[in-house]
Design a protein around this motif. Structure first.
Motif, PDB file in Angstrom:
ATOM      1  N   ILE A  39      68.442 -15.571  -9.484  1.00  0.00           N
ATOM      2  CA  ILE A  39      67.603 -14.607 -10.201  1.00  0.00           C
ATOM      3  C   ILE A  39      67.952 -14.620 -11.680  1.00  0.00           C
ATOM      4  O   ILE A  39      69.126 -14.535 -12.057  1.00  0.00           O
ATOM      5  N   GLY A  40      66.925 -14.741 -12.490  1.00  0.00           N
ATOM      6  CA  GLY A  40      67.105 -14.723 -13.940  1.00  0.00           C
ATOM      7  C   GLY A  40      66.135 -13.758 -14.591  1.00  0.00           C
ATOM      8  O   GLY A  40      65.518 -12.940 -13.926  1.00  0.00           O
ATOM      9  N   LYS A  41      66.032 -13.870 -15.911  1.00  0.00           N
ATOM     10  CA  LYS A  41      65.132 -13.011 -16.667  1.00  0.00           C
ATOM     11  C   LYS A  41      64.005 -13.829 -17.259  1.00  0.00           C
ATOM     12  O   LYS A  41      64.170 -15.002 -17.561  1.00  0.00           O
ATOM     13  N   TYR A  42      62.869 -13.174 -17.398  1.00  0.00           N
ATOM     14  CA  TYR A  42      61.705 -13.806 -17.997  1.00  0.00           C
ATOM     15  C   TYR A  42      61.190 -12.869 -19.079  1.00  0.00           C
ATOM     16  O   TYR A  42      60.890 -11.707 -18.792  1.00  0.00           O
ATOM     17  N   LEU A  43      61.160 -13.322 -20.330  1.00  0.00           N
ATOM     18  CA  LEU A  43      60.731 -12.462 -21.431  1.00  0.00           C
ATOM     19  C   LEU A  43      59.517 -13.051 -22.125  1.00  0.00           C
ATOM     20  O   LEU A  43      59.437 -14.267 -22.320  1.00  0.00           O
ATOM     21  N   GLU A  44      58.588 -12.182 -22.486  1.00  0.00           N
ATOM     22  CA  GLU A  44      57.463 -12.577 -23.323  1.00  0.00           C
ATOM     23  C   GLU A  44      57.589 -11.853 -24.651  1.00  0.00           C
ATOM     24  O   GLU A  44      57.697 -10.619 -24.683  1.00  0.00           O
ATOM     25  N   LEU A  45      57.592 -12.614 -25.750  1.00  0.00           N
ATOM     26  CA  LEU A  45      57.701 -12.020 -27.084  1.00  0.00           C
ATOM     27  C   LEU A  45      56.511 -12.435 -27.926  1.00  0.00           C
ATOM     28  O   LEU A  45      56.121 -13.606 -27.909  1.00  0.00           O
TER      29      LEU A  45
ATOM     30  N   LYS B 255      57.612 -17.546 -24.500  1.00  0.00           N
ATOM     31  CA  LYS B 255      58.080 -17.232 -23.147  1.00  0.00           C
ATOM     32  C   LYS B 255      59.505 -17.723 -23.032  1.00  0.00           C
ATOM     33  O   LYS B 255      59.765 -18.910 -23.248  1.00  0.00           O
TER      34      LYS B 255
ATOM     35  N   TYR C 227      63.050 -17.996 -20.762  1.00  0.00           N
ATOM     36  CA  TYR C 227      63.623 -17.979 -19.419  1.00  0.00           C
ATOM     37  C   TYR C 227      65.135 -17.976 -19.537  1.00  0.00           C
ATOM     38  O   TYR C 227      65.695 -18.889 -20.149  1.00  0.00           O
TER      39      TYR C 227
ATOM     40  N   ARG D 196      65.918 -21.200 -21.986  1.00  0.00           N
ATOM     41  CA  ARG D 196      64.942 -22.143 -22.536  1.00  0.00           C
ATOM     42  C   ARG D 196      63.705 -21.329 -22.888  1.00  0.00           C
ATOM     43  O   ARG D 196      63.529 -20.207 -22.405  1.00  0.00           O
TER      44      ARG D 196
ATOM     45  N   LEU E 207      69.695 -12.260 -26.298  1.00  0.00           N
ATOM     46  CA  LEU E 207      68.913 -12.313 -25.058  1.00  0.00           C
ATOM     47  C   LEU E 207      69.668 -12.949 -23.897  1.00  0.00           C
ATOM     48  O   LEU E 207      69.458 -12.584 -22.747  1.00  0.00           O
TER      49      LEU E 207
END
Lengths: 80, 80
Positions: A38-44, A4, A6, A75, A66
């Motif tokens: 506001i930011g981004k949240y990625l699941e890889l 995950k 952020y 992080r 990213l």
């Protein structure tokens, strides 16, 4: 292994998208809302089982693609 | 009180942005990367001290503005 990530805008950098959302929330009656960032949240999903290597590779991914490290922080958390 | 809101695309909904990032990471040599899903991460300051009310208000904010509940899920954490 699941990661995950952020990505957030640095504290001293303007966030116009956040300001717009704050304004919209005020207009809608949510007056208790202060600063919005506001930011981004990625699941890889990562096909690896070596946690130390995964952390090093993820750091490289964040720095190269990213996140824009000039204006953004990142992080991540590893699971499994 | 500080709120962290996570907005993610539902599991059965296509994520073209995630697919594009996955492809870019592969091109850059990060072949261990499987599925990538991209969502939003928001930090809000709330001028309230009533946690139960804050949860109800945050749910309303997410349903009305922050998330498109047709294709997105949301969850949040409250701190302080």
């Amino acid at each position: 292994m699941k990661a995950k990530v952020y990505v957030t805008i640095k504290e001293n950098v303007l966030d116009p998208q956040g300001s717009a959302v704050q304004g919209a929330l005020h207009t809608m009656g949510f007056e208790e809302v202060g600063k919005v960032r506001i930011g981004k949240y990625l699941e890889l999903n990562l096909n690896t089982s070596d946690r130390a290597e995964a952390e090093a590779r993820l750091t490289a991914m964040c720095e190269k693609l990213l996140a824009n490290t000039v204006v953004e922080d990142f992080r991540f958390e590893l699971e499994g």
